[in-house]
Write a protein that holds these residues in place. Structure first.
Motif, PDB file in Angstrom:
ATOM      1  N   LEU A   1      -6.320   1.087   8.233  1.00  0.00           N
ATOM      2  CA  LEU A   1      -4.957   1.219   7.111  1.00  0.00           C
ATOM      3  C   LEU A   1      -4.020   2.234   7.551  1.00  0.00           C
ATOM      4  CD1 LEU A   1      -6.457   0.130   3.664  1.00  0.00           C
ATOM      5  CD2 LEU A   1      -5.623  -1.503   5.511  1.00  0.00           C
ATOM      6  N   ARG A   2      -4.623   3.239   7.651  1.00  0.00           N
ATOM      7  CA  ARG A   2      -3.829   4.666   8.007  1.00  0.00           C
ATOM      8  C   ARG A   2      -3.017   4.453   9.247  1.00  0.00           C
ATOM      9  NH1 ARG A   2      -7.513   8.841   9.157  1.00  0.00           N
ATOM     10  NH2 ARG A   2      -6.764   8.727  11.439  1.00  0.00           N
TER      11      ARG A   2
ATOM     12  N   ASN B   1      -6.696   9.564   3.517  1.00  0.00           N
ATOM     13  CA  ASN B   1      -7.970   8.841   3.413  1.00  0.00           C
ATOM     14  C   ASN B   1      -8.270   8.596   1.908  1.00  0.00           C
ATOM     15  OD1 ASN B   1      -7.957   8.886   6.246  1.00  0.00           O
ATOM     16  ND2 ASN B   1      -9.031  10.414   6.833  1.00  0.00           N
TER      17      ASN B   1
ATOM     18  N   LEU C   1       0.559  -1.174   0.145  1.00  0.00           N
ATOM     19  CA  LEU C   1      -0.021  -0.047  -0.098  1.00  0.00           C
ATOM     20  C   LEU C   1       0.733   1.258  -0.195  1.00  0.00           C
ATOM     21  CD1 LEU C   1      -2.876  -0.981   2.397  1.00  0.00           C
ATOM     22  CD2 LEU C   1      -2.958  -1.066  -0.070  1.00  0.00           C
TER      23      LEU C   1
ATOM     24  N   TYR D   1     -10.345   2.483   6.159  1.00  0.00           N
ATOM     25  CA  TYR D   1      -9.485   3.203   5.690  1.00  0.00           C
ATOM     26  C   TYR D   1      -8.489   3.919   7.043  1.00  0.00           C
ATOM     27  CZ  TYR D   1     -12.443   6.989   5.985  1.00  0.00           C
ATOM     28  OH  TYR D   1     -13.542   7.869   6.283  1.00  0.00           O
TER      29      TYR D   1
ATOM     30  N   ILE E   1      -9.594   1.296  -1.447  1.00  0.00           N
ATOM     31  CA  ILE E   1      -8.925   0.027  -1.136  1.00  0.00           C
ATOM     32  C   ILE E   1      -9.599  -0.661  -0.017  1.00  0.00           C
ATOM     33  CG2 ILE E   1      -6.645  -1.056  -0.440  1.00  0.00           C
ATOM     34  CD1 ILE E   1      -5.245   1.601  -1.614  1.00  0.00           C
ATOM     35  N   TYR E   2      -9.910  -0.244   0.918  1.00  0.00           N
ATOM     36  CA  TYR E   2     -10.457  -0.849   2.037  1.00  0.00           C
ATOM     37  C   TYR E   2     -11.674   0.076   2.711  1.00  0.00           C
ATOM     38  CZ  TYR E   2     -10.739  -4.263   5.880  1.00  0.00           C
ATOM     39  OH  TYR E   2     -11.051  -5.399   6.891  1.00  0.00           O
TER      40      TYR E   2
ATOM     41  N   LEU F   1      -6.566   5.770   0.327  1.00  0.00           N
ATOM     42  CA  LEU F   1      -6.866   4.389   0.964  1.00  0.00           C
ATOM     43  C   LEU F   1      -8.570   3.994   1.124  1.00  0.00           C
ATOM     44  CD1 LEU F   1      -4.618   4.869   4.239  1.00  0.00           C
ATOM     45  CD2 LEU F   1      -4.228   3.542   2.166  1.00  0.00           C
ATOM     46  N   LYS F   2      -9.293   4.814   0.884  1.00  0.00           N
ATOM     47  CA  LYS F   2     -10.708   4.666   0.751  1.00  0.00           C
ATOM     48  C   LYS F   2     -11.110   3.523  -0.332  1.00  0.00           C
ATOM     49  CE  LYS F   2     -13.098   8.647   2.957  1.00  0.00           C
ATOM     50  NZ  LYS F   2     -13.963   9.810   2.585  1.00  0.00           N
TER      51      LYS F   2
ATOM     52  N   TYR G   1       1.295   3.505  -3.294  1.00  0.00           N
ATOM     53  CA  TYR G   1       0.240   4.449  -3.592  1.00  0.00           C
ATOM     54  C   TYR G   1       0.691   5.987  -3.073  1.00  0.00           C
ATOM     55  CZ  TYR G   1      -2.967   0.919  -4.924  1.00  0.00           C
ATOM     56  OH  TYR G   1      -3.546  -0.404  -5.166  1.00  0.00           O
TER      57      TYR G   1
END
Length: 254
Positions: free
Chosen positions: A231-232, A218, A202, A228, A224-225, A221-222, A205
């Motif tokens: 993930l962050r 955000n 990730l 988010y 992707i999952y 990442l939004k 990106y």
């Protein structure tokens, strides 16, 4: 997107000493400290003087980062293998202090004590050369799929979470990105090794050397999952990204 952390570790000893490397496929010089790129053939201006890229990147390193020596010695012990005391001695030696002056500066008591430290550091250098040669020879024989993936240079906790081969990483990504590596992420696993492989993917990106707002992170990442924020947070916790204390700025850690 170029991963400068990988680039740092893949660079030759000579390039690491210089603080930059030249990438022939992109025809550019890249600072190994901050990741800034300087395309060859471009003329750069500084204080009414014009410079070619190779000369200018040396100026960039001197002006923005100081001595490469100091940059390297400031790295964490897990990367240098040096204690704080050894780092202090090396800094003084680099500054031109004599054994007697170093002994006085660190309150070592005697010049012979410092001389013994310097002798030990020289022996460490010899051992490092032999070990480096051994590992390079091993790397030449080892299949690429069995090589370990690179991990964040600045990660505070280098442990078994990052003991992932290239083949393992490919399998993990295939299992959790069922529609392909561009996403979406099917689910975020509980096992930390799998998380490390996904987070390493990730981070590509994000552009090295660029600052992002929390909103921008955000937005990336939004798609992707759905979680988010998780993930962050994990990109920070695993050492792939860093941020200001107030969360107003995020960036890729080198």
């Amino acid at each position: 997107m170029n991963d400068v952390s990988d680039l740092f570790w893949q660079s030759s000893l000579q390039d690491i000493k210089a603080g930059y490397t030249y990438q022939s496929h992109s025809d550019e010089f890249i600072c190994l400290i901050c990741g800034q790129k300087f395309p060859d053939g471009v003329i750069y201006s500084h204080e009414c003087q014009l410079y070619e890229a190779k000369k200018y990147i040396k100026m960039h390193i001197a002006q923005c980062h100081g001595s490469v020596f100091h940059v390297l010695t400031s790295l964490d012990k897990q990367l240098t293998g040096l204690t704080e005391h050894q780092k202090s001695l090396l800094e003084l030696f680099y500054a031109g202090y004599s054994d007697a002056e170093v002994a006085k500066a660190v309150n070592a008591g005697s010049t012979s004590t410092i001389r013994n430290h310097r002798f030990s550091l020289r022996e460490k250098q010899k051992q490092a050369k032999i070990f480096l040669a051994i590992m390079e020879l091993l790397g030449e024989r080892m299949p690429k799929k069995d090589a370990f993936i690179e991990i964040p240079r600045s990660s505070k906790q280098v442990d078994e979470r990052f003991a992932i081969t290239g083949q393992e990483s490919d399998h993990i990504l295939a299992a959790y990105f069922k529609q392909g590596p561009d996403g979406p992420l099917d689910r975020f696993p509980l096992k930390e090794k799998k998380r490390a492989a996904i987070l390493r993917h990730l981070i590509n990106y994000f552009e090295t050397g660029k600052n992002y707002s929390e909103k921008e992170v955000n937005e990336i990442l939004k798609p992707i999952y759905h979680d988010y924020i998780l993930l962050r947070r994990n990109l920070i916790e695993y050492g792939f990204m860093d941020r200001t204390p107030d969360g107003s700025s995020y960036w890729v850690k080198l």
